[in-house]
Design a protein around this motif. Structure first.
Motif, mmCIF file in Angstrom:
data_model
loop_
_atom_site.group_PDB
_atom_site.id
_atom_site.type_symbol
_atom_site.label_atom_id
_atom_site.label_comp_id
_atom_site.label_asym_id
_atom_site.label_seq_id
_atom_site.Cartn_x
_atom_site.Cartn_y
_atom_site.Cartn_z
ATOM 1 N N TYR A 48 0.834 -1.197 0.000
ATOM 2 C CA TYR A 48 0.000 0.000 0.000
ATOM 3 C C TYR A 48 0.873 1.254 0.000
ATOM 4 N N ASN A 49 1.922 1.236 0.807
ATOM 5 C CA ASN A 49 2.799 2.407 0.890
ATOM 6 C C ASN A 49 3.503 2.671 -0.433
ATOM 7 N N ARG A 56 2.614 6.094 -2.946
ATOM 8 C CA ARG A 56 3.585 7.099 -3.404
ATOM 9 C C ARG A 56 3.553 7.265 -4.921
ATOM 10 N N GLU A 109 -6.108 9.932 8.787
ATOM 11 C CA GLU A 109 -4.655 9.838 8.863
ATOM 12 C C GLU A 109 -3.991 10.774 7.862
ATOM 13 N N LEU A 138 7.709 16.620 0.854
ATOM 14 C CA LEU A 138 8.124 15.252 0.570
ATOM 15 C C LEU A 138 7.410 14.738 -0.677
ATOM 16 N N GLU A 184 12.684 1.276 0.695
ATOM 17 C CA GLU A 184 12.029 1.818 1.885
ATOM 18 C C GLU A 184 10.990 0.857 2.459
ATOM 19 N N PHE A 185 10.222 0.215 1.577
ATOM 20 C CA PHE A 185 9.046 -0.501 2.078
ATOM 21 C C PHE A 185 9.091 -2.016 1.941
ATOM 22 N N ARG A 194 19.507 4.293 -5.184
ATOM 23 C CA ARG A 194 18.934 4.643 -3.890
ATOM 24 C C ARG A 194 19.688 5.835 -3.287
ATOM 25 N N MET A 203 18.016 9.419 -2.402
ATOM 26 C CA MET A 203 18.097 10.001 -1.058
ATOM 27 C C MET A 203 18.744 11.382 -1.118
ATOM 28 N N PRO A 247 18.944 1.344 5.769
ATOM 29 C CA PRO A 247 18.960 2.721 5.338
ATOM 30 C C PRO A 247 18.057 3.576 6.219
ATOM 31 N N GLU A 248 18.456 4.801 6.343
ATOM 32 C CA GLU A 248 17.637 5.716 7.143
ATOM 33 C C GLU A 248 16.292 5.900 6.445
ATOM 34 N N LYS A 249 15.219 5.810 7.220
ATOM 35 C CA LYS A 249 13.888 5.910 6.634
ATOM 36 C C LYS A 249 13.476 7.376 6.544
ATOM 37 N N LEU A 250 13.181 7.793 5.350
ATOM 38 C CA LEU A 250 12.717 9.169 5.154
ATOM 39 C C LEU A 250 11.207 9.223 5.035
ATOM 40 N N LEU A 251 10.646 8.146 4.511
ATOM 41 C CA LEU A 251 9.216 8.156 4.213
ATOM 42 C C LEU A 251 8.437 7.524 5.357
ATOM 43 N N PRO A 252 7.432 8.224 5.856
ATOM 44 C CA PRO A 252 6.630 7.632 6.923
ATOM 45 C C PRO A 252 5.832 6.444 6.404
ATOM 46 N N VAL A 253 5.697 5.428 7.261
ATOM 47 C CA VAL A 253 4.907 4.259 6.869
ATOM 48 C C VAL A 253 3.449 4.525 7.227
ATOM 49 N N LEU A 254 2.597 4.557 6.211
ATOM 50 C CA LEU A 254 1.180 4.870 6.412
ATOM 51 C C LEU A 254 0.372 3.589 6.574
#
Lengths: 174, 110
Positions: free
Chosen positions: A24-25, A29, A101, A113, A132-133, A156, A160, B4-11
């Protein structure tokens, strides 16, 4: 010994429980609409269900990630074409925050962002979102995208860097 | 993999996702079940219509040919046409004349 093909309903349900949120994430995006992102995830799971008889459990994850990625890209292209044809400049200019949310997320930082992710080239965006996900290794992502693992890392890193630049954060911390 | 550093919030996805997915799967299955006989029936009807039309053309061709030959042979009971012969058949309707078209009988040696 190879696993026999076929995914049971219980396995399908487990997959959904495990991958719903990260998929979903990723989709979100691309389309920036909560319901649309969930529809994309559901479309991928329905496709998997339709093909469950010939699907190996070990390849189901990969299938879902690729499906969601492709469906998200398609949906995004379609939305852009619609915006172009209808001249509706507001259609995709900002995400439609359609849940409580999302209302919380309506902050200056998140808008920045969103804009920064939108500006990323497609190749960088794909790698960034998968890293990321998906919780997959660079090697697994490289297999998924058919690119060298080193390219995953460099894309990546570039993504970043561009995001940090958009936020005015130095790159020394990476 | 490095972390890796997480930049994006997990929704969190919208609630009720599993229920919606199940409902979509069931509606998809029932739609297929509902449409399958209709689609199969339509396909069968199309095939039958195609077969009928094809065979109808095959039937009409000799009929039309016989009709034309019959019109041109008015008043003549028997006529030779390219190694074929046409024989008048009895008809109950005076406005309808029937002919049988077949290979010509071998010529007699006399």
């Amino acid at each position: 010994m190879r696993e026999a093909p076929g995914i049971s309903e219980a396995e399908w349900r487990d997959l959904y429980g495990r991958l719903e949120r990260p998929l979903y994430n990723l989709a979100y995006r691309y389309v920036w609409r909560a319901q649309e992102a969930q529809d994309i995830v559901h479309d991928a799971f329905l496709q998997l269900w339709a093909k469950r008889a010939g699907m190996l459990g070990e390849t189901a994850d990969r299938y879902l990630w690729i499906s969601v990625l492709n469906l998200s890209r398609k949906r995004r292209r379609w939305s852009r074409a619609k915006r172009f044809l209808t001249g509706d400049a507001e259609l995709l200019s900002l995400p439609a925050f359609d849940s409580p949310e999302m209302n919380v997320a309506r902050t200056q930082q998140d808008s920045s962002l969103h804009a920064a992710i939108e500006r990323l080239p497609e190749k960088l965006r794909t790698v960034l979102l998968l890293v990321e996900f998906s919780e997959m290794s660079y090697e697994a992502i490289s297999e998924l995208l058919s690119i060298p693992a080193g390219t995953v890392a460099s894309r990546r890193h570039l993504a970043m860097k561009q995001l940090r630049s958009a936020f005015g954060i130095g790159s020394a911390s990476e | 993999m490095s972390s890796p550093e997480k930049l994006l919030p997990v929704l969190s996805p919208p609630p009720g996702g599993w229920e919606r997915l199940q409902a979509r799967r069931e509606s998809f299955s029932s739609t297929v079940v509902e449409w399958l006989p209709l689609v199969s029936g339509g396909l069968a009807a199309t095939v039958l219509a195609a077969v009928f039309l094809a065979s109808r053309n095959e039937v009409r061709m000799p009929f039309n040919a016989a009709r034309l030959m019959g019109e041109r042979s008015e008043g003549v009971g028997l006529r030779m046409l390219d190694q074929r012969q046409m024989t008048a058949l009895p008809s109950d309707d005076p406005n309808v004349r029937l002919y049988w078209v077949g290979p010509a009988a071998p010529a007699s040696s006399d």
